[in-house]
Design an enzyme around this catalytic site. Structure first.
Site, short mmCIF file in Angstrom:
data_model
loop_
_atom_site.label_atom_id
_atom_site.label_comp_id
_atom_site.label_asym_id
_atom_site.label_seq_id
_atom_site.Cartn_x
_atom_site.Cartn_y
_atom_site.Cartn_z
N THR A 44 34.02 -8.82 50.15
CA THR A 44 34.14 -7.37 51.65
C THR A 44 35.23 -7.46 52.46
OG1 THR A 44 33.00 -8.44 52.97
CG2 THR A 44 31.39 -7.46 51.78
N ASN A 46 37.29 -7.23 55.52
CA ASN A 46 37.18 -7.04 56.75
C ASN A 46 38.00 -6.29 57.53
OD1 ASN A 46 35.30 -9.41 55.79
ND2 ASN A 46 34.43 -9.25 57.75
N GLU A 136 32.89 -3.86 57.10
CA GLU A 136 32.72 -4.83 55.95
C GLU A 136 32.83 -3.74 55.15
OE1 GLU A 136 31.30 -8.65 55.39
OE2 GLU A 136 30.59 -8.44 57.80
#
Ligand code: ADP
Ligand code: MG
Length: 215
Positions: A44, A46, A136
């Site tokens: 993910t 961020n 995210e």
């Protein structure tokens, strides 16, 4: 838990995003919480949350959303697309520009921004005792390298589900894979697909110009 996996793969109607969507957000990809998303196969990216620039986020429901991400990858990144017509890095054998009284290049570069479908989670940042929102983004593309520090823009087009507790890591991963499938199928419809085109995908009727605008 199995019942959760039976949820529909297409959300919202075929006519395209409905208010309050699309919601917008942009920033530079930063390091996350080191929770090992990459090890789960679900990295993910961020983004810092700037509540002044994205006032809607203060009251947004925590959970999973879907939409599009655009990335301005550096030319050195293996996934950077050579889409610049007037590429300053083009070899010297490129045809000379015609003489012009204007200093504007005759072939302005096309956008450096590349659009991808994404799923994202909006939650609370554990670094700030869960008082500050976190965002995210899992981009639905297999990248050949990381892209920390890259500028990223998000058009969030809908809500998938609220946060859940899981009996195991496996159950979490299964659910996230369903989220990815929901995003793919929901976004594949023409009124949900940007005119500007998606990397390795089609172009559609949705106005994604905000994702690729030059400033
Ligand atoms: P962090 O805790 O630093 O966010 P992650 O394990 O979540 O670490 O990995 C995120 C990083 O992985 C992103 O910042 C990005 O550079 C890279 N990455 C590679 N592929 C993807 C992808 N498909 N979606 C999001 N990030 C990706
Ligand atoms: Mg992360």
């Amino acid at each position: 838990m199995a019942a959760e996996i039976e949820r529909p793969r297409i959300l919202y109607g075929p006519a395209g995003p409905e208010p309050p969507y699309p919601l917008r957000m942009e920033g530079t990809v930063i390091s996350g919480f080191g929770r090992g998303s990459k090890e789960l196969g679900i990295p993910t990216a961020n983004l810092p949350v700037d509540e002044a620039a994205t006032p809607w986020i203060a009251t947004a429901k925590s959970g999973v959303y879907f939409g599009y991400a655009s990335l301005a990858l550096p030319p050195s990144h293996p996934d950077h697309h050579a889409r610049h017509q007037g590429n300053p890095l083009a070899p010297a054998s490129a045809p000379p520009a015609p003489l012009s009284s204007s200093s504007v290049p005759p072939t302005a570069p096309t956008s450096q921004w590349q659009i991808y479908p994404m799923v994202m989670s909006i939650g609370y940042n554990p670094f700030y005792k869960n008082s500050v929102r976190s965002a995210e983004v899992h981009v639905l593309h297999k990248f050949a390298a990381d892209f920390y520090d890259a500028p990223m823009r998000l058009l969030i087009l809908g809500f998938v589900r609220e946060e859940r507790d899981y009996p195991s890591l496996d159950a979490l991963v299964v659910d996230i894979n369903v989220d990815c499938e929901v995003a793919r199928q929901s976004l594949a419809r023409p009124a949900w697909t940007p005119r500007q085109g998606v990397v390795d995908g089609a172009s559609g009727e949705f106005d994604g110009s905000w994702l690729v605008r030059e400033e």
